[in-house]
Design an enzyme around this catalytic site. Structure first.
Site, PDB file in Angstrom:
ATOM      1  CB  CYS A 178      -0.872   0.049   1.245  1.00  0.00           C
ATOM      2  SG  CYS A 178      -1.781  -1.447   1.566  1.00  0.00           S
ATOM      3  NE  ARG A 216       4.674   1.537  -1.218  1.00  0.00           N
ATOM      4  CZ  ARG A 216       5.414   1.732  -0.127  1.00  0.00           C
ATOM      5  NH1 ARG A 216       6.550   2.374  -0.237  1.00  0.00           N
ATOM      6  NH2 ARG A 216       5.041   1.308   1.046  1.00  0.00           N
ATOM      7  CD1 TRP A 242      -0.505  -5.454  -3.290  1.00  0.00           C
ATOM      8  CD2 TRP A 242      -0.427  -6.645  -1.407  1.00  0.00           C
ATOM      9  NE1 TRP A 242       0.090  -6.645  -3.575  1.00  0.00           N
ATOM     10  CE2 TRP A 242       0.149  -7.405  -2.448  1.00  0.00           C
ATOM     11  CE3 TRP A 242      -0.489  -7.212  -0.137  1.00  0.00           C
ATOM     12  CZ2 TRP A 242       0.655  -8.679  -2.254  1.00  0.00           C
ATOM     13  CZ3 TRP A 242       0.019  -8.477   0.054  1.00  0.00           C
ATOM     14  CH2 TRP A 242       0.586  -9.199  -0.995  1.00  0.00           C
ATOM     15  CG  ASN A 260       0.200   2.087   3.810  1.00  0.00           C
ATOM     16  OD1 ASN A 260      -0.859   2.062   3.205  1.00  0.00           O
ATOM     17  ND2 ASN A 260       1.314   2.588   3.304  1.00  0.00           N
ATOM     18  N   GLY A 261      -0.714  -1.003   6.903  1.00  0.00           N
ATOM     19  CA  GLY A 261      -0.427  -1.817   8.079  1.00  0.00           C
ATOM     20  C   GLY A 261      -1.614  -2.694   8.420  1.00  0.00           C
ATOM     21  CD  GLU A 283      17.942 -13.053  -7.082  1.00  0.00           C
ATOM     22  OE1 GLU A 283      17.402 -13.637  -6.136  1.00  0.00           O
ATOM     23  OE2 GLU A 283      17.550 -11.964  -7.523  1.00  0.00           O
ATOM     24  CE  LYS A 304      14.659 -11.214  -9.574  1.00  0.00           C
ATOM     25  NZ  LYS A 304      15.200 -10.843  -8.333  1.00  0.00           N
ATOM     26  CD  GLU A 347      10.831 -11.944  -8.394  1.00  0.00           C
ATOM     27  OE1 GLU A 347      10.162 -11.659  -7.395  1.00  0.00           O
ATOM     28  OE2 GLU A 347      12.030 -11.663  -8.487  1.00  0.00           O
ATOM     29  CG  HIS A 351      20.406 -37.476  -3.235  1.00  0.00           C
ATOM     30  ND1 HIS A 351      20.791 -38.715  -2.782  1.00  0.00           N
ATOM     31  CD2 HIS A 351      21.555 -36.796  -3.467  1.00  0.00           C
ATOM     32  CE1 HIS A 351      22.111 -38.775  -2.718  1.00  0.00           C
ATOM     33  NE2 HIS A 351      22.602 -37.622  -3.131  1.00  0.00           N
ATOM     34  CE  LYS A 369      11.775  -2.896  -5.285  1.00  0.00           C
ATOM     35  NZ  LYS A 369      12.573  -3.953  -5.931  1.00  0.00           N
TER      36      LYS A 369
HETATM   37  C1  F6R Z   1      12.544 -10.684  -5.568  1.00  0.00           C
HETATM   38  C2  F6R Z   1      12.342  -9.684  -4.547  1.00  0.00           C
HETATM   39  C3  F6R Z   1      11.926 -10.135  -3.195  1.00  0.00           C
HETATM   40  C4  F6R Z   1      12.681  -9.340  -2.115  1.00  0.00           C
HETATM   41  C5  F6R Z   1      12.141  -9.693  -0.727  1.00  0.00           C
HETATM   42  C6  F6R Z   1      12.883  -8.967   0.365  1.00  0.00           C
HETATM   43  O1  F6R Z   1      12.880 -10.097  -6.787  1.00  0.00           O
HETATM   44  O2  F6R Z   1      12.498  -8.514  -4.776  1.00  0.00           O
HETATM   45  O3  F6R Z   1      12.133 -11.502  -3.029  1.00  0.00           O
HETATM   46  O4  F6R Z   1      14.044  -9.618  -2.215  1.00  0.00           O
HETATM   47  O5  F6R Z   1      10.779  -9.365  -0.651  1.00  0.00           O
HETATM   48  O6  F6R Z   1      12.748  -7.587   0.242  1.00  0.00           O
HETATM   49  P1  F6R Z   1      13.737  -6.596   0.941  1.00  0.00           P
HETATM   50  O7  F6R Z   1      15.081  -6.805   0.362  1.00  0.00           O
HETATM   51  O8  F6R Z   1      13.178  -5.232   0.636  1.00  0.00           O
HETATM   52  O9  F6R Z   1      13.706  -6.904   2.417  1.00  0.00           O
END
Ligand code: F6R
Length: 612
Positions: free
Chosen positions: A2, A27, A76, A102-103, A484, A488, A491, A507, A607
């Protein structure tokens, strides 16, 4: 997640609010709304499910809504489905108070029942509306908005960033924060509140970060901050030092692509101030040699991609420090009754500095006596302010939901911290120290070589984008890097993908390999290349299609077995993932592009994840 914006000043508020919300679109949200107050029309609220554009169309870009005081929100959904009614702002029963939140209000059910018993009727299913109704209740009781906010906050449990306007108060908006970020912005034509600096940067760089428990009264000409007992507090101003253009696409088709391409520069900015005369200098860190020698154990705690940085660092730090390093997912660590005491150093990694699980894990570690060092990108964020020490990654604002440049800057900063600690412990030779420093300094140029050749990866993505399950395999650092690459890909392209330590294939997972399955084989970790190669042979024998990533010296060997090979420059072994990950990011990007996905705002993802 949010987003909140609020403005009070000498201009029409609605266009400013819409613009601020647009800058926080990255976000993630599912509905949006604004409320503006005018002398003639009182509180006017417009909100809708769906994209911000729908809200903007509804109010003709804001020109329809008269008034220089207002609040806006992108929601959100957590409590109550995403729909028009559950969207913010929420208005109290008699229509006099509007707020954005927010929250999560944890005791909202209990409060709602109490209000229902007083005859209050509710319009939405949200926890946030309870705050609006509770405020009206206390406002009727005491007749002062500020006092009503104070009383209300004393009753609610949970996390909040609140922006509140009231039809009886033509000139002020009230803000409050606990465990959810909120900044104050000091502008020329008025003042702001926002959950994210990007929302106000077009108007001002002069900001203050609200602390937990604080309440702010914002007018066109002043911002006054109070503690929870309503005693006035000093406001500490900060200057935001990045440029507006950093949060704009600047001709790139997507923020994610822009951010991938910005990595050489972001890494340069992160490392160059920290290397002087061949030595790693971490001015902001107060760890003494005595303290470091006394450390019995190191934890690295993070979520998502930041956790994957921790996975790489575990291999590197154990090698450099000869100390046990445990990497934990923040959401697991916090409930695991962790073995942490005052001889434990806890490193938390977070781009946003607001991830709730990471924050809670850090607090748990502190509560148990550990010292905490945070690696954070967003300046002034909650984790940065609560950690004992903080080191910033200078990646600049990262807008795409899928992290790239923040990941790369975290990785290289963790390498520097590892080297710094190893030096304090005396566990790294002078030659290796010098080789790693030189390697770090060479990284931006080497990353540039990879980003200069995006066509190679673009071609492979066009060949493989229609696979519906993709495996990433590798050993040691290549395994950590594969985690990673796989995240990527899944997602943003929604392709099922898993990363496996190659040695673990037999295994279980190898049963999933059938003719045509795409396997991305990572063979950049020189020390284990031959082992990695034997796993490539293993999956080839079962009919897999293999796309490999390796360095120049192994290209030939790899090409004999793999169907396609991407080559990255060779770095010092511990730094190799910084180069190997770039084609994986590009691969995910181009695959998602071919599949027509919403790359910068993948479905269901936010985000910064400020809920559990
Ligand atoms: C993946 C991604 C998320 C963040 C995770 C942690 O591309 O961006 O997996 O890495 O939500 O977020 P931060 O680093 O902001 O604590």
């Amino acid at each position: 997640m949010c987003g909140i914006i609020g403005f009070v000043g000498r201009e029409q508020a609605a266009p400013i609010l819409l613009d601020g919300l647009a800058r926080m679109e990255y976000r993630g949200y599912d509905s949006a709304g604004i409320a503006v107050r005018s002398d003639t029309l009182g509180l006017q609220v417009r909100k809708t499910k769906g994209r911000l554009q729908a809200l903007s169309d509804m109010v003709h870009g804001g020109v329809d809504l008269e008034g220089a005081l207002g609040i806006g929100h992108t929601r959100w959904a957590t409590h109550g489905e995403p729909n028009d009614v559950n969207a913010h702002p929420h208005v109290s029963e008699n229509g006099s108070i509007a707020l954005v939140h927010n929250g999560i209000i944890e005791n909202y059910m209990e409060l709602k029942e109490q209000l229902l018993r007083h005859g209050v009727t509710f319009a939405s299913d949200t926890d946030s509306e309870v705050v609006a109704q509770l405020l009206e209740y206390h406002y009727k009781e005491c007749g002062s908005m500020l006092e009503a906010v104070g009383r209300c906050l004393r009753r609610i449990e949970g996390s909040y960033a609140l922006g509140i306007i009231c039809s009886d108060y033509p000139n002020a908006l009230i803000a409050a924060r606990k465990d959810s970020p909120l900044i104050l912005g000091f502008g020329e034509n008025g003042n702001f509140i926002a959950s994210d600096v990007t929302a106000v940067i077009r108007h001002t760089r002069d900001v203050a970060y609200m602390n937990d428990g604080e309440i702010a009264v914002v007018t066109a000409d002043s911002i006054d901050v109070f503690d929870s007992e309503l005693s006035p507090l000093e406001v500490e101003h900060h200057q935001v030092d990045w440029d507006v253009s950093a949060a704009e696409k600047g001709g790139y088709p997507h923020f994610m692509f822009k951010e991938i391409m910005e990595q050489p520069e972001a890494v340069r900015k992160t490392v160059s101030p920290r290397i002087r005369d061949g030595r790693v200098v971490l001015d902001d860190v107060r760890l003494t040699a005595d303290y470091v020698r006394d450390i019995s154990r190191i934890f690295i705690i993070a979520c998502g991609s930041s956790y994957h940085v921790g996975m790489v660092s575990k291999y590197n730090w154990e090698r450099l420090l000869r100390r046990p390093v445990q990497v934990d997912l923040a959401s697991e660590f916090r409930y695991s009754d962790p073995l942490v005491d005052r001889r434990t150093l806890v490193i938390v990694i977070s781009q946003s500095g607001e991830t709730l699980d990471t924050m809670a894990a850090m607090r748990e570690a502190k509560r148990r006596g550990a010292r905490t060092l945070a690696v954070v990108n967003v300046v002034g964020s909650s984790i940065a302010r609560e950690a004992d020490d903080v080191l910033y990654t200078w990646a600049g604002p990262e807008i795409a939901v899928a992290t790239t440049k923040a990941y790369s800057t975290q990785l290289v900063l963790m390498d520097l911290i590892g080297l710094y600690l190893a030096d304090l412990l005396g566990t790294v030779s002078a030659e290796e120290y010098a080789a790693i420093v030189a390697g770090v300094q060479a990284l931006p140029e080497q990353m540039q070589q990879v980003t200069d050749r995006v066509e190679d990866v673009q071609y492979f993505a066009s060949r493989y984008f229609n696979h519906d399950s993709i495996f990433f395999i590798g050993r040691n650092l290549d395994y950590a890097m594969g985690l990673e690459g796989s995240l990527k890909l899944k997602e943003i392209s929604y392709i099922h993908s898993e990363a496996y330590a190659s040695g673990e294939l037999k295994h279980g997972t190898i049963s999933l390999i059938e003719p045509g399955t795409l396997v991305v084989a990572l063979g950049t970790h020189a020390a284990l290349f031959d082992k990695a190669m034997s796993n490539v042979v293993e999956v080839k024998a079962r009919g897999a299609e293999v796309l490999a990533v390796t360095t120049g010296r192994f290209r030939e060997k790899m090409s004999k077995t793999a169907d396609a090979v991407v080559v990255v420059p060779e770095a010092h072994p511990i730094l190799q993932p910084s180069l190997g990950v770039v084609p994986l990011q590009l691969f995910a990007y181009y695959v998602a592009l071919h599949r027509g996905c919403d790359i910068d705002k993948p479905r269901n993802l936010a985000k910064s994840v400020t809920v559990e």
